[in-house]
Scaffold this active site. Structure first.
Site, PDB file in Angstrom:
ATOM      1  N   GLU A 238      -4.081  74.628  75.855  1.00 49.98           N
ATOM      2  CA  GLU A 238      -3.852  75.486  76.494  1.00 49.98           C
ATOM      3  C   GLU A 238      -2.484  76.258  76.962  1.00 49.98           C
ATOM      4  OE1 GLU A 238      -7.287  74.774  76.801  1.00 49.98           O
ATOM      5  OE2 GLU A 238      -7.599  76.168  75.647  1.00 49.98           O
TER       6      GLU A 238
ATOM      7  N   HIS B 207     -11.072  64.748  68.123  1.00 48.43           N
ATOM      8  CA  HIS B 207     -10.455  65.428  68.984  1.00 48.43           C
ATOM      9  C   HIS B 207      -9.063  64.825  69.582  1.00 48.43           C
ATOM     10  CE1 HIS B 207     -11.813  69.356  70.509  1.00 48.43           C
ATOM     11  NE2 HIS B 207     -11.178  69.238  72.026  1.00 48.43           N
TER      12      HIS B 207
ATOM     13  N   ARG C 164       0.334  55.796  84.197  1.00 47.89           N
ATOM     14  CA  ARG C 164       1.484  56.479  84.315  1.00 47.89           C
ATOM     15  C   ARG C 164       1.150  57.617  84.876  1.00 47.89           C
ATOM     16  NH1 ARG C 164       0.637  53.529  80.640  1.00 47.89           N
ATOM     17  NH2 ARG C 164       2.348  52.650  79.395  1.00 47.89           N
TER      18      ARG C 164
HETATM   19  N1  INI Z   1      -7.436  68.738  76.862  1.00 50.11           N
HETATM   20  C1  INI Z   1      -7.378  67.543  77.655  1.00 50.11           C
HETATM   21  O1  INI Z   1      -6.205  68.145  78.672  1.00 50.11           O
HETATM   22  N2  INI Z   1      -7.218  66.492  77.481  1.00 50.11           N
HETATM   23  C2  INI Z   1      -8.081  65.862  77.355  1.00 50.11           C
HETATM   24  O2  INI Z   1      -8.232  64.535  77.301  1.00 50.11           O
HETATM   25  C3  INI Z   1      -9.317  66.845  75.920  1.00 50.11           C
HETATM   26  N3  INI Z   1      -9.945  66.487  75.084  1.00 50.11           N
HETATM   27  O3  INI Z   1     -10.499  64.758  75.629  1.00 50.11           O
HETATM   28  O4  INI Z   1     -11.230  66.730  74.587  1.00 50.11           O
HETATM   29  C4  INI Z   1      -8.889  68.110  76.426  1.00 50.11           C
HETATM   30  N4  INI Z   1      -9.631  69.048  75.658  1.00 50.11           N
HETATM   31  C5  INI Z   1      -9.462  70.498  76.096  1.00 50.11           C
HETATM   32  C6  INI Z   1      -9.048  71.142  74.914  1.00 50.11           C
HETATM   33  O5  INI Z   1      -8.265  71.249  75.449  1.00 50.11           O
HETATM   34  C7  INI Z   1      -9.020  72.775  75.557  1.00 50.11           C
HETATM   35  O6  INI Z   1      -9.131  73.275  76.649  1.00 50.11           O
HETATM   36  C8  INI Z   1     -10.211  73.266  74.578  1.00 50.11           C
HETATM   37  O7  INI Z   1     -10.582  72.425  73.282  1.00 50.11           O
HETATM   38  C9  INI Z   1     -10.600  74.387  74.913  1.00 50.11           C
HETATM   39  O8  INI Z   1      -9.507  74.989  73.964  1.00 50.11           O
END
Ligand code: INI
Length: 156
Positions: free
Chosen positions: A59, A89, A128
């Site tokens: 987002e 993902h 990090r």
């Molecule tokens: N969002 C992250 O910021 N880091 C992640 O590791 C992650 N994983 O692994 O799923 C993640 N997923 C959520 C994604 O950014 C969205 O918020 C979600 O798919 C809704 O659109």
């Protein structure tokens, strides 16, 4: 003599937005603290920093674009932590976050800094985010100041 343009590290008078993903929040919080510290250490006023929290790194570009188009900020700092799991993902979220942040900068002309960690595991992320590899949030803030100042020197 060749002309050389370099953005200075002088942050006074500059306004920044920080967009931070809440996913993996304990890492993201450390990145956010690092970014704020980086801005303040270079004379950015606390009142000139706006923090916007979004659900996940996916987002971040959406909100960064809106903030860039508002005309209120000299640069946008994008923060988050994408940590590899067992599915595709990771690649989708990390790829879209990186492409999206880059596109916002190019398309709006407002520097958009990529401070989203993409790591193979939590330990690498911790390292990090204020650990033994430094704090990428702080680094992103310094890059944002440099880019904000550099943009002012570039030909229109
Ligand atoms: N969002 C992250 O910021 N880091 C992640 O590791 C992650 N994983 O692994 O799923 C993640 N997923 C959520 C994604 O950014 C969205 O918020 C979600 O798919 C809704 O659109």
């Amino acid at each position: 003599m060749a002309e050389e343009l370099t953005g200075s590290l002088a942050g006074q008078g500059l306004r920044f937005a920080i967009v931070v993903a809440r996913f993996n929040e304990f890492i993201a919080t450390r990145l956010l603290e690092g970014a704020k510290a980086g801005l303040l250490a270079h004379s950015v006023a606390a009142d000139d920093i706006t923090v916007v929290r979004v659900p996940g790194s996916f987002e971040v570009p959406f909100v960064a674009r809106r903030l860039a188009l508002s005309g209120r900020f000299h640069a946008i700092v994008c923060l988050g932590a994408v940590i590899k799991g067992e599915t595709a993902h990771f690649d989708l979220v990390a790829g879209e976050a990186a492409r999206g942040v880059a596109a916002v900068g190019r398309e709006t002309g407002v520097p958009c800094i990529f401070g989203i960690l993409t790591t193979m595991n939590t330990e690498q992320a911790i390292d990090r985010a204020g650990g033994k590899q430094g704090n990428r949030g702080y680094d992103a803030a310094v890059a944002a100041i440099q880019m904000a100042n550099l943009v002012r020197q570039l030909p229109a």
